[in-house]
Structures are given as C-alpha cells and as structure tokens.
Design a protein around this motif. Structure first.
Motif, PDB file in Angstrom:
ATOM      1  N   MET A   1       0.715  -1.111  -0.098  1.00 50.87           N
ATOM      2  CA  MET A   1       0.174   0.029   0.044  1.00 50.87           C
ATOM      3  C   MET A   1       0.853   1.118  -0.044  1.00 50.87           C
ATOM      4  N   LYS A   2       0.591   2.164  -0.854  1.00 48.17           N
ATOM      5  CA  LYS A   2       1.107   3.525  -0.829  1.00 48.17           C
ATOM      6  C   LYS A   2       0.134   4.423  -0.097  1.00 48.17           C
ATOM      7  N   TYR A   3       0.780   5.424   0.656  1.00 50.81           N
ATOM      8  CA  TYR A   3      -0.114   6.518   1.370  1.00 50.81           C
ATOM      9  C   TYR A   3       0.555   7.768   1.143  1.00 50.81           C
ATOM     10  N   LEU A   4      -0.623   8.606   0.614  1.00 54.40           N
ATOM     11  CA  LEU A   4      -0.321  10.042   0.261  1.00 54.40           C
ATOM     12  C   LEU A   4      -0.910  11.081   1.147  1.00 54.40           C
ATOM     13  N   LEU A   5      -0.463  11.654   2.141  1.00 55.32           N
ATOM     14  CA  LEU A   5      -1.012  12.574   3.196  1.00 55.32           C
ATOM     15  C   LEU A   5      -0.853  14.076   2.684  1.00 55.32           C
ATOM     16  N   ILE A   6      -1.859  14.685   2.437  1.00 57.09           N
ATOM     17  CA  ILE A   6      -1.882  16.093   1.903  1.00 57.09           C
ATOM     18  C   ILE A   6      -2.424  17.081   2.967  1.00 57.09           C
ATOM     19  N   VAL A   7      -1.523  17.896   3.368  1.00 61.01           N
ATOM     20  CA  VAL A   7      -1.995  18.921   4.568  1.00 61.01           C
ATOM     21  C   VAL A   7      -1.860  20.203   3.820  1.00 61.01           C
ATOM     22  N   ALA A   8      -3.314  20.918   3.736  1.00 60.86           N
ATOM     23  CA  ALA A   8      -3.632  22.098   3.266  1.00 60.86           C
ATOM     24  C   ALA A   8      -3.538  23.016   4.358  1.00 60.86           C
ATOM     25  N   ASP A   9      -2.249  23.708   4.781  1.00 57.72           N
ATOM     26  CA  ASP A   9      -2.281  24.290   6.090  1.00 57.72           C
ATOM     27  C   ASP A   9      -3.328  25.696   6.133  1.00 57.72           C
ATOM     28  N   GLY A  10      -4.160  25.665   7.412  1.00 62.31           N
ATOM     29  CA  GLY A  10      -4.974  26.537   7.652  1.00 62.31           C
ATOM     30  C   GLY A  10      -6.126  26.690   6.478  1.00 62.31           C
ATOM     31  N   MET A  11      -6.568  25.633   5.875  1.00 59.18           N
ATOM     32  CA  MET A  11      -7.403  25.674   4.501  1.00 59.18           C
ATOM     33  C   MET A  11      -8.780  25.872   5.340  1.00 59.18           C
ATOM     34  N   ALA A  12      -9.172  25.269   6.606  1.00 59.34           N
ATOM     35  CA  ALA A  12     -10.599  25.310   7.257  1.00 59.34           C
ATOM     36  C   ALA A  12     -10.860  26.882   7.420  1.00 59.34           C
ATOM     37  N   ASP A  13     -11.984  27.052   7.488  1.00 60.35           N
ATOM     38  CA  ASP A  13     -12.399  28.192   7.750  1.00 60.35           C
ATOM     39  C   ASP A  13     -13.995  28.416   8.057  1.00 60.35           C
ATOM     40  N   TYR A  14     -14.593  29.704   8.384  1.00 59.82           N
ATOM     41  CA  TYR A  14     -15.777  29.937   8.715  1.00 59.82           C
ATOM     42  C   TYR A  14     -16.326  30.362   7.751  1.00 59.82           C
ATOM     43  N   LYS A  15     -17.937  30.502   7.513  1.00 56.55           N
ATOM     44  CA  LYS A  15     -18.632  30.931   6.473  1.00 56.55           C
ATOM     45  C   LYS A  15     -18.475  32.408   6.399  1.00 56.55           C
ATOM     46  N   ILE A  16     -18.484  32.923   5.060  1.00 53.87           N
ATOM     47  CA  ILE A  16     -18.056  34.210   4.716  1.00 53.87           C
ATOM     48  C   ILE A  16     -19.209  34.952   3.808  1.00 53.87           C
ATOM     49  N   GLU A  17     -19.953  36.005   4.334  1.00 59.29           N
ATOM     50  CA  GLU A  17     -20.932  36.504   3.785  1.00 59.29           C
ATOM     51  C   GLU A  17     -20.773  36.896   2.246  1.00 59.29           C
ATOM     52  N   ALA A  18     -19.170  37.380   2.128  1.00 59.47           N
ATOM     53  CA  ALA A  18     -18.878  37.703   0.651  1.00 59.47           C
ATOM     54  C   ALA A  18     -18.931  36.882  -0.151  1.00 59.47           C
ATOM     55  N   LEU A  19     -18.782  35.313   0.117  1.00 57.97           N
ATOM     56  CA  LEU A  19     -18.757  34.078  -0.609  1.00 57.97           C
ATOM     57  C   LEU A  19     -20.218  33.380  -0.731  1.00 57.97           C
TER      58      LEU A  19
END
Length: 404
Positions: A1-19
C-alpha cells in the motif's frame, strides 16, 4: 500500500458573507477533491489538545501521529532540527520572526503591521539576521537565518518555564503593548527586540525595500520557545519509509525528527504563491520511486488566512485541487494500492487572521475501497456528520492501519 498525506495548512474556515455564506473550501472550484470525496470516508479530528496553543507545530505533530501531550517541547526546536542547529538538553530555541512594526518612537506603542516583514525574501532576510547576530549575538545568544521571515534564536543553558511570548500573527494590525514578553527572562527578550529595531531601521536592505514601495522588516519578534525535540521514527512505529515535501522549516523539522527524507522543490516558498505543481509532481515521484508514505505540506491557504485575503485563500485551495490532488488523480492507475488523506492542520479563519482550535475536516480515499459518501464532496460542515477523532494524533493510525 502507498500512502499520500496532503496537508493544506489553515485551509479550514468559517462561512463568509462575501462568498454567499460559504467557506472558501465550499466556494472554491475543486473537481478533483470532489471526485475523490465521492467515495471517501469523511470526518473531523481534534488536532489541538485541550490547553495547547492552536499552532502549526502542535497541529502537524498531531497530524503525523505524535501525541502533543507526550512529545511537544515548543515550536522553535522543531525548526531548529530542519536548520541543522544542534541543541543541548538545556538549550532553549525561540522562533525569530522578521516583522514590520509601525514607526512610533516608543517601541511598546508600535502596531504589528505585518508578521512576515512584507514576505521578505530569504536572501534579504539572511543579511538582516546576519546584522542582528553581529550586533546582538553573544556566547550564549545566537541568531540563525532560516527561510523568508522565519528564523531561530538559541539561548544556551537557559530553559525558562514561565516565559510567556505571543505569536506575531495573533497581533496583525493590533498594538503590541498588551502582548509584550512576560515572565522569567522577558526583560532580556524585550531588550533584544527593541535593539533589533534600531539596527534594522536604516539597514540597506530595508532602505532598498522602501524605495521599491515594499514594507521594511524593521524588527525581530521572539516567540515559540522550547527545548530539544526527540521522536520515535515513522519506520519504528509503522514500518513505513517515507518523505516530506514541504517548504517551511517547521514541517521539514518534523520530517527529519520522525525519520523521513526531505524533498526540496524549486520555487516552493512557504508563501501564498508557491510551486504547487512541483510539490504534486515530487510527491507522486517519491511514491513511484519506492517510498511507502509521502507527506505533502502546502502553506499557502494559511498565509492567505493570516492576511485576511479571501480571494487568495479560494485561489490557493483551487491550486491545491488542480496541481496536487489533480496529479494524484491522474496517476491513480500507476499504483496497485493507494490511500490518500486530505486535511488542514488547523483552522485559519479569514475573520480571525490567526489559528483556532476547531476540529479539522478530513477525508480518506482508498483506491480499492468504494466508501459511500452521500454528500459527494468534502467541506467543514459535511465532515461534522462523519467520523470524529477526539485525539487527533490517532487519525494517522486509522489512515495507515484502518483501526481507530
């Protein structure tokens, strides 16, 4: 088995009115993430244990399977490992940011204009840290140049348990007066910061930057103190050989300490703009060339979050989807067995401009297993309805071994 871990630093966020009341992850165009998510397990993990600061040091330690309550010794010692700095057991390392402060004469009345010194280049920073070490270095205090605004100070034979220092990214656009060094040793720390401002104010590097309309890196800011880090290796724990593809010393240091090979990618910066495609390609090549496990870290969305830049954060997520996740999707047929996990290490909400300790969303895709994800996608809100790891460091065992 091959394992690929991808960490998108700080990607999580709260809902934004402009979006449209969506998070950047919900708003971004992510066809490759959606493709994998449609047959992935999703859920959340508490990467920041109770009582710990919500930093990338604690969070990434959890992400790669080390309980911060057992192994965490501070942020800067991790970066010191990457920079080849040898710490003795009684030495204290501190993160030394080059920052931009406002120009009030009284240092304590200044405002944190930019925690990254205007995203100063590594080459410029080396000259500034060299000047700081020449003027302020002693037999027990030494400064070491790292990448961009991220550097290290070592205070030999002096571990101070009561020292209380504040990360500069927590102070964006705020006066520093309420967050000056406190506790044992704080007077020396503060004195070094004040003296650094006098040294850097008219340094040729900063004069040239200001002439170009760039922010000067006009002070150091010391924080992230800690003692020597010792970890058991990933090979010892899981019998896997692996690599880290990253640009920042923090993650490289964790990789070295856990026995992983470090893969440098040309053009990988640790800033919002980086070589996404190069990182994706390097990760796939490592797996093709015999590595069992590759940990890819992308700093970009975290930097956008700290800057409060919504458009840049959406863009960075879309680049990760296209250039990193997309490369993995395109190469699925190259691997008989492949498991991919995507997650942020922590939240870096646009509204806060710093990290928070919310549980982070994760997804795990296995080429041989077709898990049913009725949502057909991946985001913060949907993952709350999936699995939950109260102890974030246990998630990696589930990724590797399929056991919780």
């Amino acid at each position: 088995m091959k394992y690929l871990l991808i960490v998108a630093d700080g990607m999580a966020d709260y809902k934004i009115e402009a979006l449209g009341n969506k998070t950047p992850l919900q708003y971004a165009n992510t066809p490759n993430i959606d493709f994998l998510a449609s047959s992935s397990i999703i859920g959340t993990a508490q990467t920041i244990p109770p009582g710990f600061p919500p930093g990338s040091d604690v969070a990434n330690l959890s992400v790669i399977g080390y309980n911060p309550e057992v192994y965490y010794t501070g942020r800067s010692p991790i970066e010191a490992v990457s920079m080849g700095i040898k710490l003795d057991e009684n030495d204290m390392a501190l993160r030394c940011n080059l920052v931009t402060l406002s120009d009030e004469e009284d240092y304590s009345e200044k405002t944190m204009v930019d925690y990254s010194g205007g995203e100063i280049s590594t080459e410029e920073a080396a000259q500034l840290i060299g000047a700081i070490n020449k003027e302020l270095g002693t037999e027990i205090i030494n400064f070491y140049a790292g990448m961009s605004y991220r550097h290290v100070m070592v205070w030999k034979n002096n571990i101070l348990d009561t020292l209380n220092l504040t990360p500069p990214h927590d102070l964006s656009e705020k006066k520093i007066s309420d967050n000056l060094p406190k506790g044992e040793g704080s007077s020396l720390i503060y004195d070094l910061m004040v003296k650094s401002a006098a040294i850097l104010k008219d340094h040729p590097v900063n004069l040239a930057r200001m002439k170009k309309g760039l922010k000067p890196a006009n002070s150091i800011w010391l924080w992230g103190e800690g003692s020597k880090l010792i970890l058991p290796s990933i090979k010892e724990l899981y019998n896997l050989n692996g690599s880290v593809v990253a640009a920042v010393d923090l993650v490289k240091g964790l990789g070295i300490a856990s026995g992983l090979d470090i893969i440098d990618v040309e053009g990988a910066t640790g800033a919002v703009e980086t070589n996404f495609a190069g990182k994706g390609e390097a990760a796939i090549n490592e797996l093709k060339n015999g590595k069992d496990f590759v940990f890819v870290h992308i700093e970009s969305p975290d930097e956008a979050g700290h800057q409060g830049d919504v458009d840049s954060k959406v863009w960075s997520i879309e680049q990760i989807d296209k250039e990193v996740i997309g490369r993995a999707v395109n190469d699925l047929d190259s691997f008989d067995k492949l498991r991919i996990m995507l997650l942020p290490d922590h939240y870096t909400p646009i509204s806060e401009k710093t990290h928070t300790n919310d549980s982070v969303p994760f997804m795990i895709y296995d080429k041989d297993l077709r898990w049913v994800n009725e949502s057909k996608t991946y985001d913060e809100e949907l993952c709350e309805n999936g699995m939950h790891f109260k102890k974030g460091h246990e998630l990696i065992s589930y990724f590797f071994l399929g056991t919780k």
